[in-house]
Structures are given as structure tokens and as C-alpha cells.
Scaffold this motif. Sequence first.
Motif, short mmCIF file in Angstrom:
data_model
loop_
_atom_site.label_atom_id
_atom_site.label_comp_id
_atom_site.label_asym_id
_atom_site.label_seq_id
_atom_site.Cartn_x
_atom_site.Cartn_y
_atom_site.Cartn_z
N CYS A 1 -0.86 3.70 6.24
CA CYS A 1 -2.05 2.30 6.96
C CYS A 1 -1.00 1.51 7.67
O CYS A 1 0.62 1.32 6.97
N SER B 1 -0.83 -2.18 7.31
CA SER B 1 -0.03 -2.97 6.27
C SER B 1 1.52 -2.18 6.46
O SER B 1 2.67 -3.33 6.02
N CYS C 1 -7.67 -0.58 -0.92
CA CYS C 1 -6.59 -1.25 0.88
C CYS C 1 -8.01 -2.23 0.99
O CYS C 1 -8.34 -1.39 2.40
N CYS D 1 -5.69 0.51 4.80
CA CYS D 1 -6.64 1.60 4.87
C CYS D 1 -7.43 2.24 4.25
O CYS D 1 -8.03 3.26 4.12
N CYS E 1 0.80 -1.72 -0.24
CA CYS E 1 -0.10 0.47 0.18
C CYS E 1 0.96 0.66 -0.17
O CYS E 1 2.16 0.88 0.49
ZN ZN Z 1 -3.61 0.16 2.55
#
Ligand code: ZN
Lengths: 157, 305
Positions: A116, A118, A140, A143, A111
Motif C-alpha cells: 500500500c 501509505s 483503506c 489500497c 495499513c
Molecule cells: Zn492500504
Amino acid sequence: MNSERHLLIPKIESGIVIDHVPAGLGAGILELLRSYAGLDDAQITLGLNYDSNKLGRKDMLKIIAPELPKKVLAHLSILASGVTIKRVDNYRVQGKYSLQPPDHIEGLARCINPNCISNHERQASARFTRLGETSHKFRCAYCERVFELDELDIVLP
Amino acid sequence: MKSDLISMNDLDLADIEHYLDLAHQVEGLPAQERVRLLAGRVLMVMFYEPSTRTRLSFESAMQKLGGGVIGFSETASTSIAKGESFSDTVLTCERYADAIVVRHPKEGTARLAAETASIPIINAGDGTNQHPTQTLLDLYTIKKCHGQVDNVRIAFVGDLKYSRTVHSLFQALLKYQGVKFTLVSPESLRLPGYLKLSAEGRQLDFDETDDLQAALAQNDIVYMTRIQAERFADIMDYEKVKNAYCLEARMLAGAPANLKVLHPLPRVNEISPDVDKSRFAGYFDQVESGVIVRQGILLSLLGVL
Ligand SMILES: [Zn+2]
């Protein structure tokens, strides 16, 4: 010397051709292919900036390998959806199809939102879902930001 | 399978209405009956950034249902400060509680918590992404004021560019029929274009203005937000607009009798205190609706209602 075209694109006896690659993307595809074990020592020819009716200019790759593994194709569909994959046997094209964008992406792209989760927690592996059947937009799972396919940051194996 | 409440994007209109119906049901229960519903249950609040208002609302909701609340509202004194991963904190906390409320400055954290834990997770804000209980309480307040959400006329006022609360409520209202929007903001704080799309991706047209006074005459709900000075590159630009979006009682003279002014709070000076005692003030009732809506959510996720 039959034609200039013949000179520019040497034929392969058998393998895979990735055609209709938008000019400029060929080198990125080569890097992707070479990062996969099994393809890293395959014979690959990369051609740049051929004339193309469809694209104006195009790149092309020819790979001496019996097939492209599923994961490579999944990766390619993020990086270069729309390219044509051709199977060549005995100097003839035995089958071809246009590579479609994936419906889901998991573990193959990062991402690009720096905030985010991740990008901060190992347990959160980035995944994206296509917004609609004909869309090139992906959301995503973490987020929830929506990105164009070509905005995503590819993760090399 | 356990349920979580992570994002308005996970809810269709029927899901939203289900939560609003639950809140209505909760509101009809006598207090002495409510207080037995979650006796013996424990709610964990994991707040990685302070948000006193949201935390108190959840605590009030849980305690009025007879349950207990434990947790933290900053991370300095916890094992997180020692470098514990978020997932590990969730796996530990779920052993203490029956449900977890998470607030975190990074987007997607509540989703990760829901994937990690085997007990219900409620998102109380993940960065700039989602805060679904706020949106549900806003919808409930609108429904309470007007009997229905369909066909309501609503003006959003102030910072429409950056307000997560506005974006989320706006998108939820697009799922209803016949809602009429007026978008009141300075040119530089207009609602982003990517939000003005129908479910099919069609560009929608909205009445955009910088005239708050005119908007008051033709709406049922006026949803005020704070304009923050730090959104302006040039402080002079802020000075120019800040007073134009300040609501005073005298401006409401010609407003429809049933108009309600809402605000996610805290307000700074965008609503003058002289509005508080008028029949138009809805923002403190909104606080109370917040507790009721969160009770409905807790009861639903814990399988009681
Ligand atoms: Zn994300």
C-alpha cells in the motif's frame, strides 16, 4: 476484609476506569496510555484476568486523571472497541458508556498491506472508513483493502 | 471541483451509465469533429511499470481528439531514479499537462496522485487494486453487443482467483439487474468468496463449474482470461488444467448466435486463432471500444462533454 472482590480491585477516589477489557488486551492499553504525554506519569492500576459474567475473563484499568483526551479515546476505540469507560468521582461511578468503533480512522493506524502506498510515501497518511454503521470492517482509502478492526496496526504517538 | 477516475468503488450505477453514455456519444461523432475537441490540450502518461497496451490506448484516444501526449513508461531514465518522491513527481508533471494518467505497481498511488494534483487524474492500474477504465470498456463492450447490461448471461473463464480484471467487472455487474453468471475455472482458481457478497453483505450463490463446453451453450458473453503457470505450486497441476480452458472454433458450434467472446488481452493460448474470424470473436472490437471509452472519460474529466 469485606469481600475478595474488594481486595482485587482497589477503589479510586476519582478518575477513569476502563472496564470489560477482553483478557490479554489490558497490557496493550497500558502501553498506549503511557505513550501519551500527560498520561505517562499518571497513576494507573492494571488488573488482569478478573472473572467476568460477560467475557469469562477480563482485564481492567484504573487511571487517576480527570479525563481521557479525545485522541486517546479515538486510539482506544481502534484497539479495544466495546470496552466500558466509567467516570469515577467521590468513589462513585458518575457516568459510563461503551466505547464504539470509530467511523473514520486517520493517522492512528497503519495499513497492513505492505504494497500500500501509505507505507511508502510520507504524504499518504493511512486512513480507513467503516463499511457500515454496524460493521467492524474498514476500507483503506489508498489500497482499498478491507480489514477487521483488530487487524489494523496501531501507530503509537 | 476537478474530477478524477480512480476506482470503481467510487462509482454508483448512475456514474457508470454516465460514462457508457458518453462513450456512445463519442462513437457517434465524425472523426473530423472529434479531432477538434481537445486541440491544444496535453495528456501526461506517468507509467511506473510498462503496460504498452493501456498506454497506446490512452495515446490513441487523446491524439484522435486532437490533443498531445507526453510522459514516461519506465522510470530508469527519470528523476524518480534519483530518488524523487511520487508526490513531487506529480506536482511537477501537473505543470506540463491538463490531465495525468498514472500506472504504478503500488496500490493506492492513483488516489495519492488525485489528492496531490489540481488537475484530473486517471488510474490506469495501481498494483493489484483497480483499473477502472478496463472495467468501463468491458461494460461498454457488453452493452454494445447486447443493447443493455441488465439480464446479460456471462461466463467468466480461467483464473478467477487472481484476475483483477475479472474481480472488478464482476463487482460492477452486481450493480445491474438480473445478470446471470457462470464461473468456469479449475477448483484451485475459483472466484474468492469475499467477492460473492451482495451490497448488504449477503452471501450470493453462483453457478460454478469446470466445464467450458457446457457454459458456451447458455451464455451471451464468454469472458476469457489467461491461466498463468506461476499460479500453481506444482507445474503438473498446471499441465492438467491448461488445455481444459482453451477455446477453439469447433467448440462454438452449438453456441447462441449472438454470443461474443471477450478477453482483456494479451492472450497466450486460451483462445485459438481459428476463433478470430468467427462471428463470435469480440476481443479485437473490445480494443477499439477501449479507445472510445477512454475518449469519453478524457472529454468528461476535461470538462468538454
Ligand atoms: Zn492500504
